[in-house]
Design a protein around this motif. Sequence first.
Motif, short mmCIF file in Angstrom:
data_model
loop_
_atom_site.label_atom_id
_atom_site.label_comp_id
_atom_site.label_asym_id
_atom_site.label_seq_id
_atom_site.Cartn_x
_atom_site.Cartn_y
_atom_site.Cartn_z
N GLU A 206 0.68 -1.19 -0.01
CA GLU A 206 -0.12 -0.02 0.06
C GLU A 206 0.98 1.34 -0.33
O GLU A 206 0.52 2.37 -0.77
CB GLU A 206 -0.95 0.22 1.11
CG GLU A 206 -2.17 -0.99 1.17
CD GLU A 206 -2.85 -0.96 2.35
OE1 GLU A 206 -2.68 -0.14 3.31
OE2 GLU A 206 -4.00 -1.74 2.35
N MET A 207 1.95 1.24 0.71
CA MET A 207 2.82 2.80 0.68
C MET A 207 3.81 2.55 -0.71
O MET A 207 3.73 3.70 -1.03
CB MET A 207 4.03 2.31 1.83
CG MET A 207 3.57 2.10 3.35
SD MET A 207 4.82 1.88 4.42
CE MET A 207 5.97 2.98 3.92
N LEU A 208 3.85 1.56 -1.34
CA LEU A 208 4.67 1.69 -2.64
C LEU A 208 3.46 1.85 -3.77
O LEU A 208 3.71 1.73 -5.00
CB LEU A 208 5.33 0.46 -2.91
CG LEU A 208 6.58 0.43 -1.91
CD1 LEU A 208 7.49 -0.90 -2.14
CD2 LEU A 208 7.52 1.46 -2.02
N MET A 209 2.20 1.66 -3.35
CA MET A 209 0.85 1.59 -4.42
C MET A 209 1.09 0.57 -5.34
O MET A 209 0.96 0.73 -6.62
CB MET A 209 1.10 3.00 -5.07
CG MET A 209 0.65 4.30 -3.98
SD MET A 209 0.50 5.86 -4.79
CE MET A 209 2.21 6.15 -5.56
N ILE A 210 1.54 -0.53 -4.71
CA ILE A 210 1.53 -1.97 -5.63
C ILE A 210 0.09 -2.39 -5.88
O ILE A 210 -0.49 -2.41 -5.07
CB ILE A 210 2.48 -2.98 -4.99
CG1 ILE A 210 4.02 -2.32 -4.86
CG2 ILE A 210 2.38 -4.26 -6.08
CD1 ILE A 210 4.61 -2.05 -5.91
#
Length: 245
Positions: A206-210
């Motif tokens: 979620e942090m890396l928007m994967i």
Amino acid sequence: MENTASPVSEAFLNNDEIEWQPLSLTLVEYPKGDLLGKFFAFMSLAPFGIGAGFVTLILFRRDLHTVTFFFGTLVNEVLNIILKHLICEARPLSRGHLYNEYGMPSSHAQFVWFFSIYVLYFFAIRLHHINNNSIISALWRIIIVGSCLILSLIVSIGRVYLHYHTTAQVIVGGIIGVIFATIWFFVVHRILTPLFPQLVTLKLCEMLMIRDTTLIPNVLWFEYTTTRQEARARGRKMAVLKPTQ
């Protein structure tokens, strides 16, 4: 005054003591005046272009399947390095210190055939159910897969033509690339893909928007229509909020 020059600095002052080692990663030689050799030399840089494309797609799309595909190419390269140091077969032509690494199997052939066969499996298996009745869609698939296969043939022939590898080294590299592409596609398709919905819920993803786009039939069309609808909705909203003159 005490001389504080380092050994490296002293070596640079005396060039006769320096053994220069070129970074031959992207250096490709061809016979001067040979247009066909020049063409093969340019085409041999295809793996670097494909790698740059992977990095670009990962940065801007952040799709799990693209990440796993790229990771497979890295594992394929590690496998090639291991095999080269196990077999220890020299290249057919040595140019001083430029190309003193082993040649069996050909890393270029292994890379391009891994990439092409994986793309073939992707279109034949992963996308077989999408727009089967569309002639344009089928034509695009044939063009993409055919272009990848032709590129693999050109790169493989070029490595032999330019004397970087023997025919056997290129054939073995191609076979290994095909086999590993088959194995890796099976791993991704059968083992990793079912885990994608759970992986994208992880905090790091979620942090890396994967994201996981496996269930979206046509990602490009989906993104196009979604962006267009959002732009129209925002345009109507701005028109309503805009004060009357």
